[in-house]
Design an enzyme around this catalytic site. Structure first.
Site, PDB file in Angstrom:
ATOM      1  N   CYS A 161       0.890  -1.158   0.000  1.00 50.37           N
ATOM      2  CA  CYS A 161       0.000   0.000   0.000  1.00 50.37           C
ATOM      3  C   CYS A 161       0.925   1.203   0.000  1.00 50.37           C
ATOM      4  CB  CYS A 161      -0.910   0.019   1.226  1.00 50.37           C
ATOM      5  SG  CYS A 161      -1.901   1.516   1.312  1.00 50.37           S
ATOM      6  N   CYS A 200      -0.488   4.301   2.411  1.00 50.87           N
ATOM      7  CA  CYS A 200      -0.551   4.177   3.873  1.00 50.87           C
ATOM      8  C   CYS A 200      -0.287   2.731   4.246  1.00 50.87           C
ATOM      9  CB  CYS A 200      -1.888   4.670   4.402  1.00 50.87           C
ATOM     10  SG  CYS A 200      -3.326   4.099   3.491  1.00 50.87           S
ATOM     11  N   SER A 201      -1.268   2.039   4.788  1.00 51.87           N
ATOM     12  CA  SER A 201      -1.037   0.646   5.148  1.00 51.87           C
ATOM     13  C   SER A 201      -2.312  -0.167   4.983  1.00 51.87           C
ATOM     14  CB  SER A 201      -0.524   0.548   6.585  1.00 51.87           C
ATOM     15  OG  SER A 201      -1.466   1.125   7.472  1.00 51.87           O
ATOM     16  N   CYS A 202      -3.072   0.101   3.919  1.00 51.65           N
ATOM     17  CA  CYS A 202      -4.271  -0.696   3.646  1.00 51.65           C
ATOM     18  C   CYS A 202      -3.869  -2.165   3.525  1.00 51.65           C
ATOM     19  CB  CYS A 202      -4.935  -0.243   2.349  1.00 51.65           C
ATOM     20  SG  CYS A 202      -5.626   1.412   2.466  1.00 51.65           S
TER      21      CYS A 202
END
Lengths: 116, 206
Positions: free
Chosen positions: B107, B110-112
């Site tokens: 991702c 961000c950190s999906c």
């Protein structure tokens, strides 16, 4: 020693499911985290089986949904906890009202260092 | 951080905050809980990576070709068949790794992450170097994870979003033919489902 998260709690589904974002628990305010921790700690202490708390929480949700369903999750959680504590006689309605009032008026302001 | 706010709260606390505070204070007074115990519990649950439901999804796809077809066609639905979901609207797309195609997930913004199947993301997944480098130089990044891919293998990098989360269906390792579905699930690692490693055959798996 770190407590081991219980799947019975972390994997609750349906109305009782913990609010999460990208998998992580979401607490909108510090008190929500405290309310979460208190309910889990009392279960670990053996004060009640988790299903009692869960049932109390689901009952709250059902009542709230009937009334329009706008109460935030952790307010229902806190109400469920209160109900359970009063039912079991762990705290009395009177002492809870008094203590809440003391904090509200500033008559009491002790070691609560989790608000920021 | 106590002592700097006593007596002058910038904002009045909400009724719920006051009640939570009153309950905690009474329970501590009665010796039923300690504030430290609550801290530890909250921290433990905040860091709980949760179940790796994805390993069961992979094992089922390896042993049931009809399920595998459904999984690759509509990941969200096929995963829900096993009772997993709750991604708050995000779709889960499953990508199959083969002898000639290797998929890896990132991702970049961000950190999906497909947490209903993989739990919480590892810290390296959220790190800036992984997020930028795996796009520019995927083969070097994979090499650092111990995965050397030949020139005949096409590497595809998939960028997750709030709407679409990717999970890799790793190749079933050779030498795992006689294993049952639960035994296969035990071989599947989180990193293999992100696509940074392969699933090891049982003799090599630790």
């Amino acid at each position: 020693m770190t407590p081991e998260p219980s799947p019975e709690i972390s994997e609750m589904e349906g109305a009782a499911a913990l609010p999460r974002k990208n998998g992580e628990l979401v607490f909108e305010a510090p008190w929500e985290g405290r309310a979460f921790g208190i309910a889990v700690a009392l279960n670990e202490q053996g004060l009640y089986p988790w299903r009692s708390f869960r049932n109390s929480l689901v009952d709250r949700t059902v009542t709230d949904d009937a009334a329009g369903g706008i109460t935030p999750y952790y307010e229902k959680w806190l109400a469920a906890l209160e109900t359970l504590l009063l039912q079991q006689g762990v705290v009395s309605a009177a002492e809870l009202a008094t203590r809440t009032e003391q904090y509200a008026t500033g008559a009491r302001d002790d070691d609560w260092d989790h608000e920021d | 951080m106590s002592g700097d706010h006593h007596g002058h709260h910038p904002e009045p606390e909400s009724p719920a905050a006051l009640r939570a505070r009153a309950i905690e204070s009474l329970l501590v007074e009665k010796g039923l809980i300690s504030t430290d115990a609550i801290d530890l519990i909250v921290r433990a649950y905040e860091q709980d990576i949760g179940p790796m439901n994805g390993a069961r999804v992979v094992a089922k796809a390896w042993t049931d070709s009809a399920y595998k077809d459904r999984l690759l066609t509509d990941g969200t639905d096929a995963i829900a068949e096993l009772g997993y979901g709750g991604n708050q609207g995000a779709e889960i797309v499953v990508l199959e790794n083969t002898a000639t195609v290797h998929n890896v997930v990132v991702c970049t913004l961000c950190s999906c992450y497909p947490w209903p199947v993989l739990g919480l993301p590892p810290s390296w997944y959220k790190s800036a170097p992984y997020r930028s480098r795996v796009v520019r130089e995927p083969r070097s990044v994979l090499r650092e994870f111990g995965l050397e891919l030949g020139p005949e293998v096409e590497v595809r990098v998939w960028d997750s979003t709030a709407e679409v989360r990717y999970m890799v269906l790793p190749e079933r390792p050779a030498g795992a033919e006689s294993l049952s579905e639960p035994e296969l699930a035990a071989l599947v690692t989180r990193d293999a489902m992100i696509g940074v490693v392969k699933v090891q055959a049982p003799a090599l798996a630790r």
